[in-house]
Design an enzyme around this catalytic site. Structure first.
Site, PDB file in Angstrom:
ATOM      1  N   CYS A   1       0.080   3.934   2.562  1.00 55.20           N
ATOM      2  CA  CYS A   1       0.501   3.425   3.911  1.00 55.20           C
ATOM      3  C   CYS A   1       1.946   3.678   3.972  1.00 55.20           C
ATOM      4  CB  CYS A   1       0.210   1.989   4.233  1.00 55.20           C
ATOM      5  SG  CYS A   1      -1.624   1.249   3.855  1.00 55.20           S
TER       6      CYS A   1
ATOM      7  N   ASP B   1      36.309  14.503 -15.128  1.00 49.72           N
ATOM      8  CA  ASP B   1      36.975  12.930 -15.041  1.00 49.72           C
ATOM      9  C   ASP B   1      36.885  12.704 -13.448  1.00 49.72           C
ATOM     10  OD1 ASP B   1      39.142  14.550 -14.248  1.00 49.72           O
ATOM     11  OD2 ASP B   1      40.338  13.343 -15.912  1.00 49.72           O
TER      12      ASP B   1
ATOM     13  N   ASP C   1      38.774  17.289  -9.505  1.00 46.23           N
ATOM     14  CA  ASP C   1      37.735  18.156  -9.872  1.00 46.23           C
ATOM     15  C   ASP C   1      36.610  17.962  -8.576  1.00 46.23           C
ATOM     16  OD1 ASP C   1      38.304  18.845 -12.379  1.00 46.23           O
ATOM     17  OD2 ASP C   1      37.448  17.018 -13.232  1.00 46.23           O
TER      18      ASP C   1
ATOM     19  N   ASP D   1      35.313  19.929 -17.852  1.00 49.24           N
ATOM     20  CA  ASP D   1      36.657  20.197 -17.784  1.00 49.24           C
ATOM     21  C   ASP D   1      37.127  19.358 -19.060  1.00 49.24           C
ATOM     22  OD1 ASP D   1      39.063  20.155 -16.292  1.00 49.24           O
ATOM     23  OD2 ASP D   1      39.072  17.910 -16.210  1.00 49.24           O
TER      24      ASP D   1
ATOM     25  N   CYS E   1       0.951  -1.362  -0.012  1.00 46.92           N
ATOM     26  CA  CYS E   1      -0.032  -0.009   0.114  1.00 46.92           C
ATOM     27  C   CYS E   1       0.930   1.090  -0.050  1.00 46.92           C
ATOM     28  CB  CYS E   1      -0.943  -0.124   1.096  1.00 46.92           C
ATOM     29  SG  CYS E   1      -1.616   1.543   1.496  1.00 46.92           S
TER      30      CYS E   1
END
Length: 704
Positions: free
Chosen positions: A16, A601, A605, A410, A13
């Site tokens: 529920c 990559d 970064d 990048d 449900c």
């Protein structure tokens, strides 16, 4: 903050599930609670210890038949083996048996219902057939409703359906009472099947989970659980077997199927010293690997964790639905009560007539169509992308991506292959090429930068670590090192000029690495990188999809940046950037634009990936940094998967709003028609069960 997970077996449900989630959030020590209705998992973030009994009490009050299991309790070896060997097949067998029993029950009920409709006299027989049909189709609903009332739970769908159908019986609307219950149960069955179908994309990934490992102990091969294997252990991988843990091949040559992780159908050849990851399938030769990560830290384990928990990070639309459903049902129920008692006193009319209209309200009052179909869309979208080797950490990121109008790239490893090659070695001041290359390789020996790797690979000699006295990496510039008694500078023009060393300038599209010994220029090395074949086409497709601005960020020189930007038709570029410069530029775009994505990559970064509205890491296969720092991970180097990602994001949003507008329009339309006496219970069944099924099937279109 500790994380706990509970499996809610038998939770069917959706409304529920929302109630359980809301009540669990109120427990002391619970900072966050999320229920994934599709995979029936309750995930908690807690600041203090919670007793499982407290969770169970809440669950049982709302759904008495649901069994709760703590997923954090570790299993012993025998339990693990039995579960892994038997669960998948047993689950499907059990499901098939339950489905057959449900179909038999509903067909039996339908037969009696049709007979009752066909028979005119005697009335007693007709009524008996209706009652048998009603009890056969609705006994589960009635029984669950009764148990819920004893637990103090009303306003759930079973209670509302019971009141509506029993009410219809009391005013003599026998066909509609039975028909509503029968088609409610039939719709519920189809709904479960549709939701199960959406799980297939996730189940196929879960079924790839390694179940055992062949551990080498001297001359013996022991079959053990992957959880028992430690770093440094040797494993034997036979043809046809899954690679259970990340490792390095120490013996043998083979080809491996990487599709479970990358979506890539072309097998990959592996030999000694190559890396293999958990989830790969060994196709032909026998190989021996040395384990690098324990099972909990393995690539496949991390991917499973991301996919299984993606639904915990809900989209704004999902959060809106949760709040809306909380108020919708009580408002409609009280409206039904008012409709039954107030109009007869004011405008007159038979009480049974207004009661019938009120019963229509009760049938329409369940918000199941909303609380199932909307989360299902995001679940299905995330599942579809996972099969393509794209991991999305939450529906919120998929929703945000549809609004992105600026993508910042990048350069290295994203738009270019990131496979640098030494193209020229130019020694100066009396050195030869071999001596200059050796000095460069020793100076770069402790660096993981792609340029450093290319120099070390080109040198292809063993490095004597004893000769390296000092090593310091300057982000975005190069390396300061001490080899024997010589001070070495290796890096870009800015690094050497900082130390007063004059270097020549070049009109070149290649990366120039300068080397200085004891503050004297010793030469330079030219490094080349190639643009990915699909990069230009991907940029074009992105603009067709509504991306208004593309931006290139690179630490390379101006000429390299300009050349790549012109070549790929990128709108703006910035060169000679340090990692902190990339963050500053991203902040600038975040202030100017409604939504900004960054794709890199994953190497150096992390700050930019984390700060962007959506951080996308390329080539995440085997990269812990990429998986941890980003919101979305493209597991291989295929840039074109960015197109798939945005297409799924936009399609998810489109279907989500289609469902939302359709559900609300139909429900409110039929509420008005019901109040005016212009529709009957069959219309109400359509507005509840029919709309739920239609929107679920519409949600599953995303899997095509």
């Amino acid at each position: 903050m500790e994380k706990k997970e509970f499996l809610l077996e038998g939770l069917n449900c959706a409304n529920c599930a929302t109630k359980i989630e809301e009540n669990v959030k109120k427990l002391e020590g619970v900072n966050e609670a999320n229920i994934n209705f599709v995979n029936k998992t309750l995930t908690l973030k807690i600041s203090s210890e919670i007793k499982p009994e407290e969770i169970e009490k809440i669950v049982k009050k709302v759904e008495p038949d649901v069994k709760i299991y703590d997923k954090n309790i570790p299993k012993n070896k025998s339990q693990n083996e039995i579960e892994q060997k038997n669960n998948a097949s047993k689950e499907y067998e059990d499901e098939d048996e339950v489905d057959k029993a449900e179909i038999r029950r509903l067909l039996f009920s339908l037969t009696f219902f049709i007979l009752a409709l066909l028979i005119k006299e005697p009335f007693a027989l007709k009524l008996s057939l209706f009652i048998v049909s009603y009890l056969v189709s609705g006994w589960k609903v009635l029984f669950r409703s009764f148990k819920n009332i004893l637990n103090g739970t009303i306003f759930d769908e079973t209670f509302l359906m019971s009141i509506a159908t029993i009410g219809a019986f009391t005013i003599g609307e026998f066909p509609e009472a039975v028909g509503v219950m029968l088609f409610y149960e039939f719709g519920d069955f189809l709904q479960d099947k549709a939701v199960d179908n959406s799980r297939k994309s996730i189940k196929s990934l879960l079924n790839m989970r390694p179940t055992y490992a062949n551990l080498l102990k001297g001359d013996k091969v022991l079959k053990v659980s992957p959880e028992e294997v430690k770093v440094g252990h040797l494993l034997l991988i036979n043809p046809g077997e899954k690679v259970p843990l990340d490792g390095i091949v120490v013996k043998g040559i083979s080809t491996v199927d990487t599709s479970a992780l990358t979506g890539e159908s072309v097998p990959k050849r592996v030999k000694e010293n190559d890396e293999v990851l958990s989830g790969f399938i060994n196709l032909n030769g026998t190989i021996t690997i040395r384990v690098q990560n324990e099972y909990s830290e393995s690539t496949f384990s991390k991917i499973l964790d991301i996919v299984e928990n993606a639904s915990n990070k809900k989209a704004k639309t999902e959060k809106f639905i949760t709040k809306f459903a909380k108020y919708y049902t009580p408002v409609i129920v009280f409206s039904a009560i008012a409709l039954a008692f107030i109009p007869p006193l004011i405008v007159g009319g038979a009480f049974s007539q207004w009661l019938y209209r009120a019963l229509i309200f009760l049938v329409i009052s369940c918000p199941c169509a909303l609380v199932i179909s909307i989360p299902l869309i995001y679940f299905a979208g995330i599942g579809k992308l996972s099969k393509k080797g794209v991991l999305v950490k939450g529906g919120n990121y998929l929703e945000t991506l549809k609004n992105v109008d600026t993508i910042i790239f990048d350069k290295t490893g994203t738009l270019t292959k990131g496979l640098f090659e030494v193209s020229e070695i130019k020694p100066l001041n009396g050195l030869n090429e071999e001596a200059l290359l050796k000095i460069a390789a020793y100076a770069e020996s402790h660096s993981n930068h792609p340029i450093a790797k290319s120099i070390k690979e080109y040198f292809h000699h063993e490095i004597d670590e004893n000769l390296i006295k000092e090593h310091e990496e300057i982000a975005g510039k190069g390396v300061i090192s001490k080899i024997n008694n010589d001070d070495i500078l290796i890096g870009n023009k800015e690094l050497l000029e900082k130390y007063g060393i004059e270097v020549p300038s070049f009109d070149s599209y290649e990366t120039i690495v300068y080397i200085a010994i004891n503050k004297n220029l010793a030469g330079y090395i030219k490094i080349s990188d190639k643009i990915k074949p699909m990069a230009k086409e991907t940029i074009k497709e992105l603009k067709k999809l509504g991306i208004k601005k593309t931006v290139l960020l690179t630490g390379d020189n101006e000429k390299i940046g300009r050349n790549i930007a012109l070549n790929l038709e990128i709108d703006e570029y910035y060169a000679k950037l340090l990692p902190e410069d990339k963050v500053k530029l991203l902040e600038k775009y975040l202030k100017e634009k409604p939504s900004v994505a960054f794709i890199g990559d994953g190497i150096n970064d992390a700050p930019v990936l984390a700060r962007a509205d959506v951080g996308i890491a390329m080539g995440g296969l085997g990269s812990d940094a990429a998986i941890e720092a980003s919101d979305i991970v493209i597991m291989d180097d295929d840039l074109s998967k960015l197109i798939d990602l945005i297409n799924v994001s936009k399609k998810t949003a489109r279907i989500s709003w289609q469902n939302l507008s359709f559900i609300l329009t139909i429900k409110f339309l039929f509420l008005i028609l019901g109040a005016l006496g212009l529709t009957n219970m069959w219309g109400a069944v359509f507005a509840d069960v029919g709309v739920t099924l239609l929107t679920i099937f519409n949600s599953l279109r995303i899997l095509r």
